[in-house]
Design an enzyme around this catalytic site. Sequence first.
Site, short mmCIF file in Angstrom:
data_model
loop_
_atom_site.label_atom_id
_atom_site.label_comp_id
_atom_site.label_asym_id
_atom_site.label_seq_id
_atom_site.Cartn_x
_atom_site.Cartn_y
_atom_site.Cartn_z
N HIS A 143 -3.83 -11.02 3.38
CA HIS A 143 -3.94 -10.72 4.81
C HIS A 143 -5.39 -10.59 5.24
CE1 HIS A 143 -4.27 -6.76 2.90
NE2 HIS A 143 -5.00 -6.42 3.96
N HIS A 185 -15.54 -1.18 4.95
CA HIS A 185 -14.96 -1.78 6.16
C HIS A 185 -15.92 -1.66 7.34
CE1 HIS A 185 -11.06 -1.57 4.00
NE2 HIS A 185 -10.61 -2.44 4.90
N ASP A 204 -7.98 -8.39 7.89
CA ASP A 204 -8.13 -7.16 8.67
C ASP A 204 -8.82 -7.49 9.99
OD1 ASP A 204 -7.07 -5.69 6.60
OD2 ASP A 204 -8.96 -4.74 6.02
N HIS A 206 -8.16 -2.29 12.90
CA HIS A 206 -7.51 -1.63 11.76
C HIS A 206 -8.19 -0.31 11.41
CE1 HIS A 206 -5.55 -1.01 7.98
NE2 HIS A 206 -6.56 -1.41 7.24
N HIS A 263 -0.34 -5.72 6.86
CA HIS A 263 -1.22 -5.83 5.69
C HIS A 263 -0.43 -6.14 4.43
CE1 HIS A 263 -4.68 -4.36 8.02
NE2 HIS A 263 -3.74 -3.73 8.68
N TRP A 314 0.84 -1.19 0.00
CA TRP A 314 0.00 0.00 0.00
C TRP A 314 0.88 1.25 0.00
CZ3 TRP A 314 -5.35 -0.47 -0.07
CH2 TRP A 314 -6.05 0.74 -0.03
N GLU A 321 -8.14 -10.06 2.24
CA GLU A 321 -7.81 -9.25 1.07
C GLU A 321 -6.55 -9.74 0.37
OE1 GLU A 321 -9.61 -4.99 2.68
OE2 GLU A 321 -7.57 -5.57 3.25
#
Length: 207
Positions: free
Chosen positions: A51, A159, A53, A57, A47, A17, A171
């Site tokens: 992974h 989310h 969440d 998070h 992440h 990310w 994800e």
Amino acid sequence: MRIFDISRKLVNGMPVWPGDTAFQYEVSWPMEESGSVNVGRLELSTHTGTHVDAPFHFDNGGKRIYELDLNLYIGPARVIDLPPEIESIGVKELKDIDLDGVTRVLFRTLAWKNGTVFPEKIPHIEPELAPYLAKKGIRLIGLDVPSVDPIDSKELPAHHSLNANGIHILESLILDEIAPGEYELIALPLPLVDGDGSPVRAILRQW
């Protein structure tokens, strides 16, 4: 029985990310120094790659990884094929799909076409989908993209909506070679007591 590895490989230089910790592995204590073994050192985000969440998070009051029920991450799952050109995944995309008796769904979009580069745009989950899935009995969703929300989202409505409806998030799967259908999913997070997320080794089994 067939086993399908649906995890992204963890390798130096892999996309993460934007702004997050880069993945780095090195042999920090080589055999030449230890006299008997090679020992590696890892630096990574929670992440990185494939992974899960934890609610913490995106919610300071949410559960941490270690508090989550491991049963969520083992059990029957259905892979659903979706067209890669869709911009979002909502009720209308699933209204003709029978989800009765399904607990875990994995959305195969193939939208992340170049796995060596972080995507600029992805199909995201519409917040209104969460209560629809919850009524069907869904407890976990997985995607082959790095987020359930748009890349540039700060409010993270999907989310929050998924969490409010008791649905957990997996994800960055790799589903390119996976045919739609029924499988057993195993994607266990690490026992990070205070973790906001955790890399997983995700596999599908099919008899």
